[in-house]
Scaffold this motif. Structure first.
Motif, PDB file in Angstrom:
ATOM      1  N   ASN A 138      32.308  21.761  30.052  1.00  9.59           N
ATOM      2  CA  ASN A 138      32.728  22.869  29.381  1.00  9.59           C
ATOM      3  C   ASN A 138      31.981  24.204  29.687  1.00  9.59           C
ATOM      4  N   ARG A 139      30.930  24.045  29.714  1.00  4.31           N
ATOM      5  CA  ARG A 139      30.085  25.338  29.965  1.00  4.31           C
ATOM      6  C   ARG A 139      30.219  26.021  31.371  1.00  4.31           C
ATOM      7  N   GLU A 140      30.272  24.839  32.248  1.00  8.84           N
ATOM      8  CA  GLU A 140      30.656  25.397  33.573  1.00  8.84           C
ATOM      9  C   GLU A 140      31.983  26.161  33.786  1.00  8.84           C
ATOM     10  N   GLU A 141      32.953  25.454  33.054  1.00  6.86           N
ATOM     11  CA  GLU A 141      34.249  26.168  32.939  1.00  6.86           C
ATOM     12  C   GLU A 141      34.190  27.372  32.356  1.00  6.86           C
ATOM     13  N   VAL A 142      33.414  27.615  31.284  1.00  9.90           N
ATOM     14  CA  VAL A 142      33.317  28.854  30.694  1.00  9.90           C
ATOM     15  C   VAL A 142      32.770  29.986  31.582  1.00  9.90           C
ATOM     16  N   LEU A 143      31.706  29.491  32.350  1.00 10.00           N
ATOM     17  CA  LEU A 143      31.000  30.333  33.236  1.00 10.00           C
ATOM     18  C   LEU A 143      31.557  30.538  34.420  1.00 10.00           C
ATOM     19  N   THR A 144      32.906  29.900  34.808  1.00 10.35           N
ATOM     20  CA  THR A 144      33.489  29.900  36.197  1.00 10.35           C
ATOM     21  C   THR A 144      34.197  31.061  36.516  1.00 10.35           C
ATOM     22  N   CYS A 145      34.301  31.840  37.377  1.00 13.61           N
ATOM     23  CA  CYS A 145      35.449  32.782  37.559  1.00 13.61           C
ATOM     24  C   CYS A 145      36.550  32.148  38.034  1.00 13.61           C
ATOM     25  N   PRO A 146      37.787  32.517  37.658  1.00 12.71           N
ATOM     26  CA  PRO A 146      38.957  31.830  38.073  1.00 12.71           C
ATOM     27  C   PRO A 146      39.419  31.980  39.549  1.00 12.71           C
ATOM     28  N   ILE A 147      38.803  33.008  40.094  1.00  7.63           N
ATOM     29  CA  ILE A 147      39.319  33.221  41.406  1.00  7.63           C
ATOM     30  C   ILE A 147      38.551  32.340  42.489  1.00  7.63           C
ATOM     31  N   CYS A 148      36.934  32.641  42.345  1.00 10.01           N
ATOM     32  CA  CYS A 148      36.174  31.973  43.350  1.00 10.01           C
ATOM     33  C   CYS A 148      35.647  30.612  42.863  1.00 10.01           C
ATOM     34  N   VAL A 149      36.015  30.267  41.539  1.00 13.56           N
ATOM     35  CA  VAL A 149      35.724  29.133  40.911  1.00 13.56           C
ATOM     36  C   VAL A 149      34.192  28.761  41.122  1.00 13.56           C
ATOM     37  N   GLU A 150      33.590  29.689  41.008  1.00 13.11           N
ATOM     38  CA  GLU A 150      31.945  29.771  40.997  1.00 13.11           C
ATOM     39  C   GLU A 150      31.492  30.552  39.731  1.00 13.11           C
ATOM     40  N   THR A 151      30.252  30.501  39.423  1.00 13.48           N
ATOM     41  CA  THR A 151      29.400  31.175  38.397  1.00 13.48           C
ATOM     42  C   THR A 151      29.667  32.878  38.572  1.00 13.48           C
ATOM     43  N   PHE A 152      29.992  33.371  37.432  1.00  7.68           N
ATOM     44  CA  PHE A 152      30.365  34.644  37.467  1.00  7.68           C
ATOM     45  C   PHE A 152      29.197  35.483  37.992  1.00  7.68           C
ATOM     46  N   ARG A 153      29.414  36.487  38.918  1.00  7.61           N
ATOM     47  CA  ARG A 153      28.736  37.454  39.436  1.00  7.61           C
ATOM     48  C   ARG A 153      29.282  38.843  39.028  1.00  7.61           C
ATOM     49  N   LYS A 154      28.350  39.645  38.463  1.00  6.38           N
ATOM     50  CA  LYS A 154      28.691  40.761  37.743  1.00  6.38           C
ATOM     51  C   LYS A 154      30.282  40.946  37.149  1.00  6.38           C
ATOM     52  N   PRO A 155      30.358  39.984  36.336  1.00  5.09           N
ATOM     53  CA  PRO A 155      31.744  40.100  35.749  1.00  5.09           C
ATOM     54  C   PRO A 155      32.232  41.477  35.145  1.00  5.09           C
ATOM     55  N   VAL A 156      33.764  41.485  35.262  1.00  5.24           N
ATOM     56  CA  VAL A 156      34.277  42.647  34.745  1.00  5.24           C
ATOM     57  C   VAL A 156      35.589  42.403  34.227  1.00  5.24           C
ATOM     58  N   MET A 157      36.200  43.048  33.069  1.00  8.98           N
ATOM     59  CA  MET A 157      37.189  42.399  32.200  1.00  8.98           C
ATOM     60  C   MET A 157      38.553  43.192  32.464  1.00  8.98           C
ATOM     61  N   LEU A 158      39.485  42.624  32.406  1.00 10.13           N
ATOM     62  CA  LEU A 158      40.909  43.153  32.572  1.00 10.13           C
ATOM     63  C   LEU A 158      41.499  43.756  31.081  1.00 10.13           C
ATOM     64  N   PRO A 159      42.088  44.472  30.586  1.00  7.68           N
ATOM     65  CA  PRO A 159      42.721  44.722  29.677  1.00  7.68           C
ATOM     66  C   PRO A 159      43.290  43.542  28.598  1.00  7.68           C
ATOM     67  N   CYS A 160      43.570  42.552  29.508  1.00  7.87           N
ATOM     68  CA  CYS A 160      44.242  41.309  28.836  1.00  7.87           C
ATOM     69  C   CYS A 160      43.128  40.432  28.485  1.00  7.87           C
ATOM     70  N   GLN A 161      41.873  40.945  28.458  1.00  4.73           N
ATOM     71  CA  GLN A 161      40.518  39.989  28.019  1.00  4.73           C
ATOM     72  C   GLN A 161      40.000  39.108  29.225  1.00  4.73           C
ATOM     73  N   HIS A 162      40.848  38.900  30.200  1.00  2.00           N
ATOM     74  CA  HIS A 162      40.353  37.909  31.058  1.00  2.00           C
ATOM     75  C   HIS A 162      39.335  38.649  31.893  1.00  2.00           C
ATOM     76  N   SER A 163      38.239  37.807  32.411  1.00  2.00           N
ATOM     77  CA  SER A 163      37.185  38.440  33.298  1.00  2.00           C
ATOM     78  C   SER A 163      37.015  37.687  34.613  1.00  2.00           C
ATOM     79  N   PHE A 164      36.626  38.522  35.536  1.00  2.00           N
ATOM     80  CA  PHE A 164      36.495  37.867  37.071  1.00  2.00           C
ATOM     81  C   PHE A 164      35.338  38.584  37.569  1.00  2.00           C
ATOM     82  N   CYS A 165      34.656  38.103  38.584  1.00  2.00           N
ATOM     83  CA  CYS A 165      33.578  38.735  39.441  1.00  2.00           C
ATOM     84  C   CYS A 165      34.259  40.074  39.963  1.00  2.00           C
TER      85      CYS A 165
END
Length: 335
Positions: free
Chosen positions: A7-34
């Motif tokens: 569960n922690r790995e899923e929370v810490l995973t970027c939906p695009i690269c499927v790896e741990t977040f690196r310098k995450p940014v957030m869209l207005p819809c509250q979803h975050s990505f590297c």
């Protein structure tokens, strides 16, 4: 434990690269990505652009519109492009803290009651018994009933954190302010879940998937204006209540004063009536005494007169009887 790590790995995973977040940014819809991943995604979304196009800005003078890779919500990147997206410092802090939490879990102490050849990691520490318990030993030797019902149990992670802190500070500081921490994970509260409106630690993040998070100082600052506004309204209501209370108090005092005045008037009327009644009583008694005394004197005089007459008649009757009983010669002489 394995499920928790997943569960922690899923929370810490970027939906695009499927790896741990690196310098995450957030869209207005509250979803975050590297930042880099969403930049590449934005570049691929431009008509006629290739992967080599810069991922930091949009087209010159034009606001680029992209869809969120997760929920497909349209988002305008603005004239600054991906560079204008706000960094998700909270998520970055979670990544760092969860990494530290994983290390702490690896250092979890063992049960104090298990045999050396079959030791199991502890799940609870009793602050009254000063023993660490694994799940089985806790159920067997420390059931929460009877004499140990009131014992305080803390998680083994919290116990380990306290022990580590004491070793680092050279012992327990009795005067130090205790750290407010999560009862379930033993970690200090560091985040605020916006949808659930509650403070959480880094270990609680897995229970709040995809929820918007804020750091505690920012959340407190956001809520303080509303609380202050309600406080001002409450102060106005309090002032109105105090004024109403003063009015009721004045009315209450007036009622008491009026009651006292009426009571005094009744007392005075009663005393006056009582004095008049007593005077009438005395006057009536004096009149009765005078009249009946006079009648008694007159009656006594009449009674004495008749008594004297009766005595005289009794003497005459006795003399007549004596005369009749005497010798005939004497009778004839006297009669």
């Amino acid at each position: 434990m394995a499920e928790s790590k997943e569960n922690r790995e899923e929370v810490l995973t970027c939906p695009i690269c499927v790896e741990t977040f690196r310098k995450p940014v957030m869209l207005p819809c509250q979803h975050s990505f590297c930042r880099e991943c969403i930049g590449v995604y934005a570049d691929k979304s431009k008509p006629g652009q290739t992967d080599e196009v810069s991922c930091s800005t949009g087209s010159e003078g034009v606001d680029q519109l992209i869809s969120c890779p997760v929920c497909r919500t349209p988002t305008s990147l603005g004239r600054e492009g991906v560079a204008g997206l706000p960094p998700n410092f909270h998520l970055a802090e979670i990544v760092e803290r969860l990494s530290s939490a994983v290390k702490i879990e690896d250092d979890t102490p063992y049960c104090s009651l298990c045999e050396d050849d079959n030791q199991t990691k502890a799940v609870k520490f009793c602050t009254d018994c000063c023993f660490l318990y694994c799940k089985d030993c806790l159920a067997t030797f420390h059931p929460m009933r009877g004499a140990v019902k009131c014992h305080r149990l803390i998680s083994s992670l919290e116990y380990h954190s306290q022990e580590t802190s004491q070793r680092q500070t050279g012992g327990r500081d009795e005067e130090a302010t205790p750290q407010v921490s999560c009862a379930s994970h033993g970690q200090p509260f560091c985040l605020y879940c916006v949808p659930c409106r509650m403070v959480i630690c880094v270990g609680c993040v897995v229970d709040h998937p995809k929820h918007a998070m804020q750091d505690i100082p920012s959340a407190a600052e956001n809520d303080k204006p509303a609380v202050l506004n309600k406080t001002c309204k409450l102060e106005k209501v309090l002032q109105e209540t105090k004024e109403s209370l003063s009015g009721v108090l004045r009315l209450h005092n007036k009622i008491q004063e009026t009651q006292e005045l009426h009571t005094q008037e009744v007392e005075r009327a009663y005393c006056a009536a009582l004095e008049a009644l007593q005077a009438w009583k005395q006057q009536s008694l004096d009149g009765i005494k005078t009249r009946y005394s006079q009648w008694s004197v007159e009656c006594s005089a009449i009674l004495k007169h008749f008594q004297l007459q009766a005595q005289e008649m009794e003497r005459m009757v006795q003399a007549s009887k004596d005369l009749v009983a005497s010798m005939d010669v004497k009778f004839l002489q006297v009669s």
